[in-house]
Design a protein around this motif. Structure first.
Motif, short mmCIF file in Angstrom:
data_model
loop_
_atom_site.label_atom_id
_atom_site.label_comp_id
_atom_site.label_asym_id
_atom_site.label_seq_id
_atom_site.Cartn_x
_atom_site.Cartn_y
_atom_site.Cartn_z
N ARG A 1 -17.22 26.23 -2.03
CA ARG A 1 -18.30 24.61 -1.08
C ARG A 1 -19.07 25.11 -1.22
N VAL A 2 -20.08 24.77 -1.88
CA VAL A 2 -21.87 24.19 -1.53
C VAL A 2 -22.45 23.06 -0.83
N LEU A 3 -22.63 23.75 0.26
CA LEU A 3 -23.48 22.25 0.94
C LEU A 3 -24.58 22.23 0.51
N PRO A 4 -24.77 20.46 -0.34
CA PRO A 4 -26.76 20.47 -0.42
C PRO A 4 -27.78 20.91 0.42
N GLU A 5 -28.40 21.03 -0.56
CA GLU A 5 -29.53 21.08 0.52
C GLU A 5 -29.95 19.59 1.12
N SER A 6 -30.03 19.54 2.18
CA SER A 6 -30.34 18.58 3.74
C SER A 6 -31.03 18.89 4.85
N SER A 7 -31.14 20.24 4.99
CA SER A 7 -31.96 20.88 6.01
C SER A 7 -32.73 21.65 6.74
N SER A 8 -33.34 22.40 6.68
CA SER A 8 -33.37 23.38 7.52
C SER A 8 -32.33 24.83 8.02
N PHE A 9 -31.90 23.22 8.47
CA PHE A 9 -30.87 24.57 10.14
C PHE A 9 -29.35 23.66 9.48
N PRO A 10 -29.72 24.45 8.13
CA PRO A 10 -28.06 24.38 6.96
C PRO A 10 -26.91 24.82 8.57
N LEU A 11 -27.04 26.02 9.35
CA LEU A 11 -25.82 26.96 10.14
C LEU A 11 -25.61 25.28 11.38
N ALA A 12 -26.69 24.77 11.55
CA ALA A 12 -26.98 24.43 12.82
C ALA A 12 -26.54 22.48 12.39
N ALA A 13 -26.31 22.73 11.65
CA ALA A 13 -26.45 20.82 10.51
C ALA A 13 -24.45 20.02 11.45
N ARG A 14 -24.70 19.06 11.38
CA ARG A 14 -23.22 18.06 11.76
C ARG A 14 -22.35 18.93 10.26
N GLU A 15 -22.80 18.64 9.48
CA GLU A 15 -22.23 19.34 7.94
C GLU A 15 -21.33 20.40 8.15
N TYR A 16 -22.12 21.26 8.57
CA TYR A 16 -21.06 22.62 8.49
C TYR A 16 -19.87 22.89 9.19
N ARG A 17 -19.68 21.50 10.66
CA ARG A 17 -18.65 21.53 11.44
C ARG A 17 -19.06 20.30 12.07
N PRO A 18 -18.00 19.29 11.21
CA PRO A 18 -18.19 17.95 11.38
C PRO A 18 -17.28 17.98 13.09
N GLU A 19 -16.15 18.66 13.35
CA GLU A 19 -15.43 18.50 14.30
C GLU A 19 -16.08 18.84 15.90
N GLY A 20 -16.85 19.35 15.66
CA GLY A 20 -18.08 19.70 16.60
C GLY A 20 -17.72 20.86 17.19
N SER A 21 -18.84 21.53 17.37
CA SER A 21 -18.95 23.31 18.13
C SER A 21 -18.53 22.88 20.04
N VAL A 22 -17.33 24.13 20.82
CA VAL A 22 -17.00 24.24 21.78
C VAL A 22 -17.40 25.28 22.11
N VAL A 23 -18.28 25.62 22.79
CA VAL A 23 -18.57 26.91 23.23
C VAL A 23 -18.35 27.17 24.50
N ARG A 24 -17.32 28.16 25.25
CA ARG A 24 -17.44 28.78 25.94
C ARG A 24 -17.79 29.91 26.99
N VAL A 25 -18.16 29.68 28.07
CA VAL A 25 -19.01 29.98 29.49
C VAL A 25 -17.73 30.52 29.97
N GLY A 26 -17.75 32.19 30.42
CA GLY A 26 -16.80 32.44 31.44
C GLY A 26 -15.99 31.12 31.20
N ALA A 27 -14.77 30.34 31.03
CA ALA A 27 -13.28 29.57 31.23
C ALA A 27 -14.20 28.73 30.97
N VAL A 28 -15.05 27.93 31.18
CA VAL A 28 -16.19 26.84 30.97
C VAL A 28 -16.19 26.12 30.09
#
Length: 351
Positions: free
Chosen positions: A64-91
């Motif tokens: 898979r190669v994501l086309p040039e779409s932005s200067s923030f490819p890792l932060a882009a929705r296309e990189y993880r369409p389902e969204g990210s969950v960040v755990r802070v401790g148990a939260v």
């Protein structure tokens, strides 16, 4: 500048990966790699976009190669369409259930901090926010207790079990602040302190990245990209208001940014209505509006006696006000079909 994100096959060998990187350098292009659950992720960029695209297209080891779409490819929705969950401790932050972070602007005394911590936990807060390093416009203002305040954060965490959120200003303080806090906050003034962002990324600890005073959403997401590009996936964004010509409030709380970020990025986003408005009376309605706009939670300032606070008393809720806010936000979360907001409150009497 052309930027691409490529996913390798899960069975790629080290030799095959190095062959891809060698050929990319001959474009010439720069590249960084990250191991994933299914092979490697290659982020590559070059001034010669067509040549880079052609080189990526000829590799049989890329799926898979994501086309040039932005200067923030890792932060882009296309990189993880389902969204990210960040755990802070148990939260978990970003799983659909809004969280509440609350506490004083600054650690002042152990007694005041513990009084606040116990009260916000009882009202249902998920995390405790408190500053010990404070960037202030005036050199004569209270700048926090500094290193001497870190022990107070550890004591509050031990006493309440709440994860600690605190700001970090200097790369020299990373180790000792990380020892006392669970979520390391990068404030508005440091959003584009790229040295600090890079060093924080290397810790692997969750980072709360506040939007700069006059930053666009794209500049903000590019700042997040620094953390992601250096290997830290645990990034939470925070809208805290931007500077405009309007003077009725301390800043202009840009709630447009919430759905915009949700569209452009997979990263969770919180809203800070305390700094966004600068006035206690506006914090409850803007907290409610933040959840309605789709924010993953709010971070608000709370003090037992705001008139006596050493910093930001004008925008701090007192303890009964916060208890009412937490109750209302739980109701709003339920109405939005997003589950409960924070923990159920303990049945305790607030002074």
């Amino acid at each position: 500048m052309a930027v691409y994100v490529a996913q390798t096959r899960d069975d790629i060998t080290d030799t095959q990966l190095q062959d891809i990187l060698t050929r990319l350098r001959q474009v010439p292009a720069k590249a960084t790699t990250r191991r994933t659950r299914t092979g490697f992720l290659i982020v590559t960029w070059a001034e010669t976009g067509p040549l880079l695209e052609a080189e990526l297209a000829r590799s049989e080891h890329l799926v898979r190669v994501l086309p040039e779409s932005s200067s923030f490819p890792l932060a882009a929705r296309e990189y993880r369409p389902e969204g990210s969950v960040v755990r802070v401790g148990a939260v978990p932050v970003g799983d659909g259930r809004p969280v509440i972070i609350a506490g004083p602007c600054s650690a002042e005394t152990p007694e005041v901090l513990l009084e606040t911590a116990r009260a916000v936990r009882a009202a249902g807060a998920d995390m405790l926010r408190v500053g010990v390093f404070k960037p202030r416009t005036s050199p004569y203002s209270f700048h926090g207790l500094g290193p001497d305040g870190l022990a107070m954060l550890r004591d509050a965490r031990a006493e309440t079990g709440l994860p600690i959120v605190t700001e970090i200003l200097d790369v020299r303080d990373i180790d000792r602040v990380a020892d006392a806090a669970d979520l390391l906050q990068v404030g508005a003034r440091n959003m584009q302190n790229f040295t600090l962002l890079t060093e924080l990324a290397l810790t692997g600890r969750p980072v709360l990245l506040k939007r700069g005073l006059s930053a666009t959403v794209h500049e903000w997401l590019n700042a997040a990209e620094y953390l992601l590009a250096h290997g830290n996936d645990h990034v939470i964004l925070c809208e805290r208001g931007i500077r405009t010509f309007e003077r009725a409030t301390r800043n202009t709380l840009d709630l447009n940014a919430v759905p915009v970020v949700k569209h452009l990025s997979h990263l969770p986003i919180l809203v800070d209505p305390s700094h966004g408005t600068g006035a206690t009376r506006y914090v409850p309605p803007m907290s409610a509006a933040a959840l309605a706009a789709g924010a993953d939670g709010v971070i608000v300032e709370v003090h037992p006696r705001p008139a006596q606070a050493l910093s930001d008393g004008d925008q701090s809720l007192d303890l009964p006000e916060f208890a009412r806010l937490a109750t209302n936000l739980r109701a709003i979360g339920e109405a939005l079909g997003r589950g409960r907001v924070a923990a159920e409150p303990e049945l305790v009497e607030l002074a």
